[in-house]
Design a protein around this motif. Sequence first.
Motif, PDB file in Angstrom:
ATOM      1  N   SER A  27       0.833  -1.203   0.000  1.00 26.88           N
ATOM      2  CA  SER A  27       0.000   0.000   0.000  1.00 26.88           C
ATOM      3  C   SER A  27       0.866   1.251   0.000  1.00 26.88           C
ATOM      4  N   HIS A  28       0.324   2.298  -0.571  1.00 29.16           N
ATOM      5  CA  HIS A  28       1.003   3.594  -0.590  1.00 29.16           C
ATOM      6  C   HIS A  28       0.108   4.594   0.137  1.00 29.16           C
ATOM      7  N   ARG A  29       0.583   5.109   1.269  1.00 24.64           N
ATOM      8  CA  ARG A  29      -0.215   6.051   2.044  1.00 24.64           C
ATOM      9  C   ARG A  29      -0.167   7.426   1.401  1.00 24.64           C
ATOM     10  N   ARG A  30      -1.312   8.075   1.386  1.00 25.57           N
ATOM     11  CA  ARG A  30      -1.409   9.409   0.806  1.00 25.57           C
ATOM     12  C   ARG A  30      -2.208  10.302   1.742  1.00 25.57           C
ATOM     13  N   PRO A  31      -1.828  11.565   1.811  1.00 31.78           N
ATOM     14  CA  PRO A  31      -2.599  12.490   2.643  1.00 31.78           C
ATOM     15  C   PRO A  31      -3.919  12.854   1.965  1.00 31.78           C
ATOM     16  N   THR A  32      -4.895  13.187   2.767  1.00 30.06           N
ATOM     17  CA  THR A  32      -6.177  13.633   2.240  1.00 30.06           C
ATOM     18  C   THR A  32      -6.544  14.967   2.870  1.00 30.06           C
ATOM     19  N   LEU A  33      -7.303  15.753   2.147  1.00 30.88           N
ATOM     20  CA  LEU A  33      -7.778  17.042   2.625  1.00 30.88           C
ATOM     21  C   LEU A  33      -9.280  16.944   2.805  1.00 30.88           C
TER      22      LEU A  33
END
Length: 60
Positions: A27-33
């Motif tokens: 998995s690749h973690r990504r920030p969310t707004l």
Amino acid sequence: MPQLPFGGIGRSGTGAYHGKWGFEALSHRRPTLVKPTWPDPSLVYPPYAETTKRLLRKIF
């Protein structure tokens, strides 16, 4: 030991990608707004005009 990730079967490690550890590895973690649904005033975001700076200084 249940605390260690499953290492797969045999010398090749086939099956090591199953379970929580495999999911984390692939998995690749990504920030969310998260933006509110109500109107978002543009005066809170830079660049600030002089009138906006004066208003924000009075508020804060």
